[in-house]
Design a protein around this motif. Structure first.
Motif, mmCIF file in Angstrom:
data_model
loop_
_atom_site.group_PDB
_atom_site.id
_atom_site.type_symbol
_atom_site.label_atom_id
_atom_site.label_comp_id
_atom_site.label_asym_id
_atom_site.label_seq_id
_atom_site.Cartn_x
_atom_site.Cartn_y
_atom_site.Cartn_z
ATOM 1 N N ILE A 23 24.221 -38.928 -32.753
ATOM 2 C CA ILE A 23 23.598 -40.293 -32.610
ATOM 3 C C ILE A 23 23.233 -40.296 -31.230
ATOM 4 O O ILE A 23 22.048 -41.026 -30.806
ATOM 5 C CB ILE A 23 24.244 -41.393 -33.207
ATOM 6 C CG1 ILE A 23 24.510 -41.383 -34.774
ATOM 7 C CG2 ILE A 23 23.458 -42.659 -32.895
ATOM 8 C CD1 ILE A 23 25.294 -42.407 -35.312
ATOM 9 N N TYR A 24 24.019 -40.008 -30.367
ATOM 10 C CA TYR A 24 23.800 -40.223 -28.778
ATOM 11 C C TYR A 24 22.494 -39.431 -28.394
ATOM 12 O O TYR A 24 21.645 -39.868 -27.699
ATOM 13 C CB TYR A 24 25.020 -39.854 -28.021
ATOM 14 C CG TYR A 24 24.882 -39.881 -26.604
ATOM 15 C CD1 TYR A 24 24.477 -40.887 -25.835
ATOM 16 C CD2 TYR A 24 24.534 -38.458 -26.074
ATOM 17 C CE1 TYR A 24 24.600 -40.829 -24.525
ATOM 18 C CE2 TYR A 24 24.315 -38.546 -24.559
ATOM 19 C CZ TYR A 24 24.177 -39.359 -23.791
ATOM 20 O OH TYR A 24 24.248 -39.519 -22.327
ATOM 21 N N ASN A 27 19.209 -40.449 -30.291
ATOM 22 C CA ASN A 27 18.737 -41.638 -29.580
ATOM 23 C C ASN A 27 17.921 -41.183 -28.004
ATOM 24 O O ASN A 27 16.880 -42.032 -27.906
ATOM 25 C CB ASN A 27 19.709 -42.636 -29.509
ATOM 26 C CG ASN A 27 20.055 -43.320 -30.821
ATOM 27 O OD1 ASN A 27 19.211 -43.348 -31.826
ATOM 28 N ND2 ASN A 27 21.238 -43.862 -31.079
ATOM 29 N N ARG A 30 14.466 -39.778 -28.805
ATOM 30 C CA ARG A 30 13.687 -40.674 -29.234
ATOM 31 C C ARG A 30 13.099 -41.613 -27.932
ATOM 32 O O ARG A 30 11.834 -41.916 -27.942
ATOM 33 C CB ARG A 30 13.991 -41.412 -30.369
ATOM 34 C CG ARG A 30 14.254 -40.746 -31.837
ATOM 35 C CD ARG A 30 15.026 -41.627 -32.700
ATOM 36 N NE ARG A 30 14.326 -42.988 -33.103
ATOM 37 C CZ ARG A 30 13.420 -43.048 -33.815
ATOM 38 N NH1 ARG A 30 12.929 -42.035 -34.755
ATOM 39 N NH2 ARG A 30 12.904 -44.166 -33.949
ATOM 40 N N ARG A 31 14.011 -41.984 -27.115
ATOM 41 C CA ARG A 31 13.697 -42.594 -25.973
ATOM 42 C C ARG A 31 12.955 -41.977 -24.987
ATOM 43 O O ARG A 31 12.369 -42.399 -23.846
ATOM 44 C CB ARG A 31 15.062 -43.288 -25.311
ATOM 45 C CG ARG A 31 15.416 -44.322 -26.225
ATOM 46 C CD ARG A 31 16.581 -45.283 -25.296
ATOM 47 N NE ARG A 31 17.482 -44.669 -24.585
ATOM 48 C CZ ARG A 31 18.603 -44.413 -25.150
ATOM 49 N NH1 ARG A 31 18.959 -44.909 -26.281
ATOM 50 N NH2 ARG A 31 19.675 -43.802 -24.367
ATOM 51 N N SER A 78 9.529 -38.919 -31.157
ATOM 52 C CA SER A 78 9.955 -40.283 -31.670
ATOM 53 C C SER A 78 9.844 -40.257 -33.185
ATOM 54 O O SER A 78 10.251 -41.193 -33.722
ATOM 55 C CB SER A 78 8.654 -41.193 -31.446
ATOM 56 O OG SER A 78 7.669 -41.128 -31.694
ATOM 57 N N GLU A 81 14.600 -38.673 -36.984
ATOM 58 C CA GLU A 81 15.600 -39.740 -37.257
ATOM 59 C C GLU A 81 16.998 -39.247 -37.265
ATOM 60 O O GLU A 81 18.197 -39.979 -37.179
ATOM 61 C CB GLU A 81 15.443 -40.287 -38.677
ATOM 62 C CG GLU A 81 14.238 -40.941 -39.061
ATOM 63 C CD GLU A 81 14.091 -42.248 -38.374
ATOM 64 O OE1 GLU A 81 15.125 -43.028 -38.159
ATOM 65 O OE2 GLU A 81 12.905 -42.825 -38.006
ATOM 66 N N ASP A 83 19.778 -35.664 -36.206
ATOM 67 C CA ASP A 83 20.106 -34.362 -35.647
ATOM 68 C C ASP A 83 19.675 -33.295 -36.279
ATOM 69 O O ASP A 83 18.939 -32.479 -35.810
ATOM 70 C CB ASP A 83 21.690 -34.257 -35.239
ATOM 71 C CG ASP A 83 21.595 -33.269 -34.243
ATOM 72 O OD1 ASP A 83 21.485 -33.525 -32.995
ATOM 73 O OD2 ASP A 83 22.313 -32.080 -34.481
#
Length: 213
Positions: A23-24, A27, A30-31, A78, A81, A83
């Motif tokens: 998740i890390y 994210n 995506r940023r 972006s 959703e 990995d």
């Protein structure tokens, strides 16, 4: 029962830690943090490069294809959703680029012609090469983690294709010691690969791959 409970708790924590790490990184990607791109590059570059080189038999073109896959990943960062979506995107992009390359070269070698037909007709061939590339990447990493003496003997046998007696003379060891190092190295590698989640069904693939790693 207490030991089983502790093992179970540890396993759950390991899964949770892995999920948190996934998740890390997704994210960060995506940023638009380029650390995430570097992370996924280190994670998948070698196996993708092996995958592409194996399919098109052109190392220089394979490097360009893989590099472009990561460029495409960054451009679409972006959209991801999870990995596993990153991995799937990279391999699908690589497969399509390899297919496109083989489609447009005018003169194909026999092997290139074979892979082109299989890429078009049979998805199982692609899955096999994805599996093989990931096995080899994991295996290379584990070889480097072997104890120094084991690693040295292992590389001389499988990388330089030297005979047992040659290695014994070179390293000032007995022939039996060289054989013991080889046997122990293979055992350690099998154990490590099983811990990484590769099943017993892949052991044959790993052993067959050793001579060409």
């Amino acid at each position: 029962m207490r030991i089983l409970h502790l093992d179970s708790t540890w396993h759950i924590r390991m899964i949770e830690n892995n999920e948190n790490e996934y998740i890390y990184w997704i994210n960060l990607l995506r940023r638009g943090d380029d650390q995430a791109l570097s992370h996924y590059f280190q994670l998948h570059n070698k196996s993708l490069l092996y995958f592409a080189t194996r399919l098109i038999e052109n190392p220089e073109e394979a490097q360009d294809i893989v590099a472009n896959c990561f460029v495409a990943l960054w451009e679409k960062r972006s959209d991801f959703e999870a990995d596993e979506n990153v991995k799937a995107f990279l391999y699908i992009s690589c497969r399509n680029a390899c297919l496109n390359f083989l489609k447009h070269i005018k003169i194909k070698t026999r092997v290139q012609e074979l892979f082109y037909k299989e890429l078009v007709q049979n998805e199982d061939t692609v899955l096999y090469h994805i599996m093989r590339s990931e096995v080899l990447q994991a295996l290379r990493m584990e070889i480097e983690l072997l104890p120094e003496n084991y690693r040295e003997v292992f590389k001389l046998i499988y990388f330089e294709h030297k005979r047992t007696d040659e290695i014994a003379g070179q390293l000032n060891l007995s022939v039996q010691t060289v054989r013991n190092y080889k046997t122990r190295s293979v055992e350690l590698l099998k154990t490590a690969m099983l811990k990484k989640g590769f099943s017993n069904a892949l052991m044959l693939t790993i052993l067959l791959a050793l001579d060409g790693i």
